[in-house]
Design a protein around this motif. Structure first.
Motif, mmCIF file in Angstrom:
data_model
loop_
_atom_site.group_PDB
_atom_site.id
_atom_site.type_symbol
_atom_site.label_atom_id
_atom_site.label_comp_id
_atom_site.label_asym_id
_atom_site.label_seq_id
_atom_site.Cartn_x
_atom_site.Cartn_y
_atom_site.Cartn_z
ATOM 1 N N GLY A 1 24.385 -33.011 -1.250
ATOM 2 C CA GLY A 1 24.375 -31.619 -1.680
ATOM 3 C C GLY A 1 24.765 -30.664 -0.580
ATOM 4 N N ALA A 2 24.271 -30.905 0.636
ATOM 5 C CA ALA A 2 24.614 -30.040 1.757
ATOM 6 C C ALA A 2 26.109 -30.095 2.060
ATOM 7 C CB ALA A 2 23.805 -30.442 2.990
ATOM 8 N N MET A 3 26.686 -31.297 2.007
ATOM 9 C CA MET A 3 28.127 -31.424 2.270
ATOM 10 C C MET A 3 28.945 -30.736 1.183
ATOM 11 S SD MET A 3 28.302 -32.935 5.135
ATOM 12 C CE MET A 3 30.037 -33.351 5.225
ATOM 13 N N GLY B 1 26.088 -29.010 -5.680
ATOM 14 C CA GLY B 1 25.535 -29.197 -4.345
ATOM 15 C C GLY B 1 24.182 -28.539 -4.193
ATOM 16 N N LEU B 2 24.017 -27.353 -4.757
ATOM 17 C CA LEU B 2 22.732 -26.656 -4.697
ATOM 18 C C LEU B 2 21.652 -27.449 -5.439
ATOM 19 C CD1 LEU B 2 21.624 -24.000 -3.540
ATOM 20 C CD2 LEU B 2 22.030 -22.956 -5.778
ATOM 21 N N TYR B 3 22.019 -28.001 -6.599
ATOM 22 C CA TYR B 3 21.064 -28.814 -7.373
ATOM 23 C C TYR B 3 20.625 -30.045 -6.572
ATOM 24 C CZ TYR B 3 19.391 -32.097 -10.897
ATOM 25 O OH TYR B 3 18.656 -33.016 -11.594
ATOM 26 N N LEU B 4 21.579 -30.739 -5.959
ATOM 27 C CA LEU B 4 21.244 -31.936 -5.189
ATOM 28 C C LEU B 4 20.363 -31.599 -3.998
ATOM 29 C CD1 LEU B 4 24.716 -33.745 -5.177
ATOM 30 C CD2 LEU B 4 22.694 -34.423 -6.468
ATOM 31 N N LEU B 5 20.671 -30.496 -3.333
ATOM 32 C CA LEU B 5 19.916 -30.114 -2.142
ATOM 33 C C LEU B 5 18.467 -29.777 -2.488
ATOM 34 C CD1 LEU B 5 20.207 -29.602 0.912
ATOM 35 C CD2 LEU B 5 20.752 -27.222 0.370
ATOM 36 N N ILE B 6 18.255 -29.115 -3.624
ATOM 37 C CA ILE B 6 16.909 -28.674 -3.994
ATOM 38 C C ILE B 6 16.111 -29.794 -4.661
ATOM 39 C CG2 ILE B 6 15.610 -27.094 -5.472
ATOM 40 C CD1 ILE B 6 17.833 -25.049 -5.033
ATOM 41 N N SER B 7 16.744 -30.522 -5.594
ATOM 42 C CA SER B 7 16.001 -31.500 -6.391
ATOM 43 C C SER B 7 15.881 -32.862 -5.717
ATOM 44 C CB SER B 7 16.673 -31.674 -7.752
ATOM 45 O OG SER B 7 17.944 -32.292 -7.606
ATOM 46 N N ARG C 1 18.870 -48.987 3.991
ATOM 47 C CA ARG C 1 17.664 -48.339 4.496
ATOM 48 C C ARG C 1 16.732 -47.979 3.335
ATOM 49 N NH1 ARG C 1 18.029 -45.706 9.592
ATOM 50 N NH2 ARG C 1 16.677 -44.082 8.735
ATOM 51 N N PRO C 2 15.409 -48.159 3.518
ATOM 52 C CA PRO C 2 14.473 -47.857 2.419
ATOM 53 C C PRO C 2 14.399 -46.376 2.079
ATOM 54 C CG PRO C 2 13.294 -48.414 4.446
ATOM 55 C CD PRO C 2 14.736 -48.740 4.682
ATOM 56 N N ASP C 3 14.726 -45.499 3.036
ATOM 57 C CA ASP C 3 14.638 -44.062 2.764
ATOM 58 C C ASP C 3 15.949 -43.484 2.253
ATOM 59 O OD1 ASP C 3 15.960 -44.507 5.097
ATOM 60 O OD2 ASP C 3 15.073 -42.815 6.183
ATOM 61 N N TRP C 4 16.912 -44.343 1.911
ATOM 62 C CA TRP C 4 18.229 -43.857 1.466
ATOM 63 C C TRP C 4 18.117 -42.959 0.250
ATOM 64 C CZ3 TRP C 4 23.293 -43.281 2.339
ATOM 65 C CH2 TRP C 4 24.144 -43.154 1.259
ATOM 66 N N GLN C 5 17.369 -43.403 -0.770
ATOM 67 C CA GLN C 5 17.278 -42.638 -2.010
ATOM 68 C C GLN C 5 16.619 -41.278 -1.811
ATOM 69 O OE1 GLN C 5 18.679 -43.256 -4.860
ATOM 70 N NE2 GLN C 5 19.524 -45.195 -4.150
ATOM 71 N N ALA C 6 15.848 -41.127 -0.736
ATOM 72 C CA ALA C 6 15.145 -39.866 -0.526
ATOM 73 C C ALA C 6 16.050 -38.786 0.063
ATOM 74 C CB ALA C 6 13.938 -40.091 0.384
ATOM 75 N N TRP C 7 16.868 -39.162 1.062
ATOM 76 C CA TRP C 7 17.649 -38.117 1.736
ATOM 77 C C TRP C 7 19.121 -38.114 1.380
ATOM 78 C CZ3 TRP C 7 21.631 -39.722 4.838
ATOM 79 C CH2 TRP C 7 21.573 -41.019 5.356
ATOM 80 N N ALA C 8 19.629 -39.170 0.736
ATOM 81 C CA ALA C 8 21.057 -39.203 0.406
ATOM 82 C C ALA C 8 21.470 -38.067 -0.535
ATOM 83 C CB ALA C 8 21.431 -40.555 -0.192
ATOM 84 N N PRO C 9 20.716 -37.764 -1.621
ATOM 85 C CA PRO C 9 21.136 -36.652 -2.490
ATOM 86 C C PRO C 9 21.173 -35.309 -1.759
ATOM 87 C CG PRO C 9 19.533 -38.041 -3.613
ATOM 88 C CD PRO C 9 19.541 -38.468 -2.181
#
Length: 212
Positions: free
Chosen positions: A198-200, A96-102, A186-194
Motif C-alpha cells: 500500500g505504501a508503494m 494503496g490507502l486501503y492496504l496501508l490502513i487495513s 517469513r512468518p510475519d510476511w502476511q502482517a506487513w506485506a499489504p
C-alpha cells in the motif's frame, strides 16, 4: 547509418543496466507470479519467460523503428488519454490507502489464485506466453527505450537494440523472484506485506498524479 545503429545498441544496453533496480521493484512481483515463486517454478519456466520477454521487446523495437511517422502522429493523441490516466492512478491511490490502513488484501485480488500458484509448479508454456506479452506492460522506462529504438535505421536494428535492452535489464527479473521467495517464507510476511504494498502504491500514484 551503421554507426547510428551501433550507438543505439550501446545506449539501450546501458539503459537496460541502469534500469535493473527499477525492473526489480516494478516487475518483480508479477514476474514472481508468472515464473512461480516459493518453489513453484516448473522446469524451464524462468528461461521460457526470459526468452519470451526478449522476443516481445525485439518485436516492439522493430515496430517502433518501422512506425516512426505513426509515432509522431500518435503523440498528438496523448491528451485524450489524460482522463483515463488520472482515473487509473486515483483508483490505485485508493487501493494503496486501503492496504496501508487495513493490512489485508481485498477479495478481488484473488487470494485463492495466489494460494494455488504457490502450490502448483508453473508450466514453461504459460511463463513463455506471459513473456511474449511483457512488452504491453505499462512501464515508463520501456516506453522511453522504445522511443530510442524508433530512431534506428531499420526494423532489424530496432529489434536488436530492444533485445540488448531486454538482456541488460533481465537480472532484475531474475533476482527479484528469488528475493520474494525468501520474504514469503517469513512468518510475519502476511502482517506487513499489504502495508508495504500500500505504501508503494501511494508513493507511485502520488508521483504520477502530481506530474500529470
Amino acid at each position: 547509418p551503421s554507426w547510428l545503429d551501433a550507438s543505439l545498441l550501446a545506449t539501450l544496453g546501458l539503459m537496460g543496466l541502469a534500469s535493473v533496480p527499477h525492473c526489480a521493484l516494478m516487475c518483480g512481483a508479477p514476474c514472481a507470479a508468472v515464473v512461480g515463486a516459493r518453489g513453484g517454478a516448473g522446469p524451464g519456466a524462468v528461461g521460457g519467460f526470459q526468452v519470451g520477454r526478449l522476443l516481445s521487446y525485439a518485436a516492439a523495437g522493430a515496430m517502433a523503428a518501422a512506425s516512426m511517422a505513426w509515432l509522431r502522429e500518435a503523440s498528438t493523441t496523448t491528451r485524450l488519454l489524460q482522463p483515463v490516466w488520472t482515473l487509473l492512478h486515483s483508483a490505485l491511490f485508493a487501493l494503496g490507502l486501503y492496504l496501508l490502513i487495513s493490512a489485508r488484501w481485498p477479495g478481488f485480488l484473488g487470494r485463492s489464485g495466489v494460494s494455488q500458484a504457490r502450490t502448483q509448479p508453473v508450466r514453461w508454456q504459460r511463463a513463455t506466453g506471459s513473456g511474449l506479452l511483457w512488452a504491453a506492460w505499462p512501464c515508463g522506462v520501456l516506453q522511453g527505450a522504445l522511443l530510442v529504438a524508433a530512431l534506428a535505421s531499420s526494423p532489424a536494428s530496432g529489434a536488436a537494440a530492444m533485445a540488448a535492452f531486454a538482456l541488460a535489464s533481465s537480472p532484475g527479473l531474475l533476482l527479484a523472484p528469488a528475493a520474494l521467495q525468501r520474504l514469503m517464507a517469513r512468518p510475519d510476511w502476511q502482517a506487513w506485506a499489504p502495508r508495504l504494498a500500500g505504501a508503494m502504491l501511494l508513493l507511485a500514484s502520488s508521483f504520477a498524479l502530481g506530474h500529470g
